[in-house]
Design a protein around this motif. Structure first.
Motif, PDB file in Angstrom:
ATOM      1  N   LEU A 147       0.827  -1.209   0.000  1.00  0.00           N
ATOM      2  CA  LEU A 147       0.000   0.000   0.000  1.00  0.00           C
ATOM      3  C   LEU A 147       0.862   1.260   0.000  1.00  0.00           C
ATOM      4  O   LEU A 147       0.589   2.220  -0.729  1.00  0.00           O
ATOM      5  N   SER A 148       1.917   1.244   0.814  1.00  0.00           N
ATOM      6  CA  SER A 148       2.800   2.408   0.894  1.00  0.00           C
ATOM      7  C   SER A 148       3.519   2.643  -0.427  1.00  0.00           C
ATOM      8  O   SER A 148       3.577   3.770  -0.932  1.00  0.00           O
ATOM      9  N   ALA A 149       4.081   1.562  -1.003  1.00  0.00           N
ATOM     10  CA  ALA A 149       4.805   1.689  -2.270  1.00  0.00           C
ATOM     11  C   ALA A 149       3.865   2.142  -3.384  1.00  0.00           C
ATOM     12  O   ALA A 149       4.217   2.989  -4.210  1.00  0.00           O
ATOM     13  N   GLY A 161      12.949   3.509  -0.848  1.00  0.00           N
ATOM     14  CA  GLY A 161      13.068   3.528   0.598  1.00  0.00           C
ATOM     15  C   GLY A 161      12.060   2.617   1.260  1.00  0.00           C
ATOM     16  O   GLY A 161      12.369   1.935   2.246  1.00  0.00           O
ATOM     17  N   VAL A 162      10.833   2.581   0.739  1.00  0.00           N
ATOM     18  CA  VAL A 162       9.813   1.668   1.272  1.00  0.00           C
ATOM     19  C   VAL A 162      10.261   0.222   1.100  1.00  0.00           C
ATOM     20  O   VAL A 162      10.144  -0.599   2.019  1.00  0.00           O
ATOM     21  N   PHE A 163      10.787  -0.083  -0.065  1.00  0.00           N
ATOM     22  CA  PHE A 163      11.260  -1.446  -0.323  1.00  0.00           C
ATOM     23  C   PHE A 163      12.408  -1.809   0.616  1.00  0.00           C
ATOM     24  O   PHE A 163      12.422  -2.888   1.219  1.00  0.00           O
ATOM     25  N   LEU A 193      19.803   6.186   1.648  1.00  0.00           N
ATOM     26  CA  LEU A 193      19.244   6.137   0.302  1.00  0.00           C
ATOM     27  C   LEU A 193      20.082   6.906  -0.705  1.00  0.00           C
ATOM     28  O   LEU A 193      19.917   6.744  -1.912  1.00  0.00           O
ATOM     29  N   LEU A 194      20.977   7.761  -0.206  1.00  0.00           N
ATOM     30  CA  LEU A 194      21.786   8.571  -1.114  1.00  0.00           C
ATOM     31  C   LEU A 194      23.079   7.880  -1.520  1.00  0.00           C
ATOM     32  O   LEU A 194      23.941   8.498  -2.136  1.00  0.00           O
TER      33      LEU A 194
END
Length: 217
Positions: free
Chosen positions: A25-27, A67-69, A79-80
């Motif tokens: 749902l978030s992704a 980031g969700v994954f 993430l950077l």
């Protein structure tokens, strides 16, 4: 011994499913907002400023989805980092290439060819994303590529619906004027809105399939 006699097994299974649905749902929400805003900007009055703004929104959405994954399957980390930024760049490039190919060819053939290209890019990006977050296959027949291909095809199909509703339909549903104090509001629903909803639903199915395969033991 049955699962019923092992409540801890049932509990772990339930938790995995809840985590998978929540992550999907978030992704899907992030993807729908990012792609929907970018698409709405570039199919309208396309100027340099709107194109750059749309590209920035699309890239940020790709980074957030990564980031969700990452938060779901492993340590989120930074993430950077270059290789994680690379995964977001591949995803962003895939969407831009999809629309570019579809517009260059045009018509229903353009939608089909663009969707095929997007399905291939998404499949490669899903496989790359697993490697970026150091998620190794749990067994030799894990079906990583097949899972990525199914999810990629699903999401590309949703994208084709988004494009088709914009190119081939022009209907508008309007509500009666609603008086709110000193102003009057009219609610309009255009075909693009339905396309975005369809895309969001299909994106959820794609991510749900993906997370389910990854999180299952």
């Amino acid at each position: 011994m049955s699962v019923i006699r092992q409540p801890e097994v049932l509990g772990r299974t339930t938790r995995r499913r809840v985590v998978g649905v929540t992550a999907a749902l978030s992704a899907a929400a992030v993807e729908t907002v990012g792609v929907g805003l970018w698409f709405g900007l570039v199919v309208g009055s396309r100027t340099t400023s709107t194109a750059l703004a749309g590209l920035g929104i699309l890239f940020c959405g790709s980074l957030l989805r990564a980031g969700v994954f990452g938060a779901t399957v492993s340590d989120l980390g930074d993430l950077l980092e270059p290789h994680r930024l690379g995964a977001a760049v591949v995803l962003t490039t895939g969407w831009v290439l999809w629309l570019l190919v579809a517009e260059l060819i045009g018509g229903s053939i353009g939608v089909v060819v663009g969707t095929t290209v997007l399905a291939g890019v998404l499949t490669a990006q899903f496989v790359l994303e697993r490697r970026v977050f150091r998620l190794r296959a749990k067994r030799s027949n894990d079906g990583t590529t097949v899972t990525a291909a199914i999810s990629g095809l699903l999401m590309a199909a949703g994208a084709s619906a988004l494009l088709a509703t914009t190119w081939f339909t022009d209907w508008v549903l309007s509500s009666p004027p609603l008086s709110l104090g000193f102003t009057t509001v009219v609610v309009e629903i255009v075909a693009l809105h339905i396309g975005v909803l369809v895309f969001g639903f299909v994106a959820f199915l794609a991510h749900q399939h993906r997370f389910q395969r990854i999180l299952d033991p």
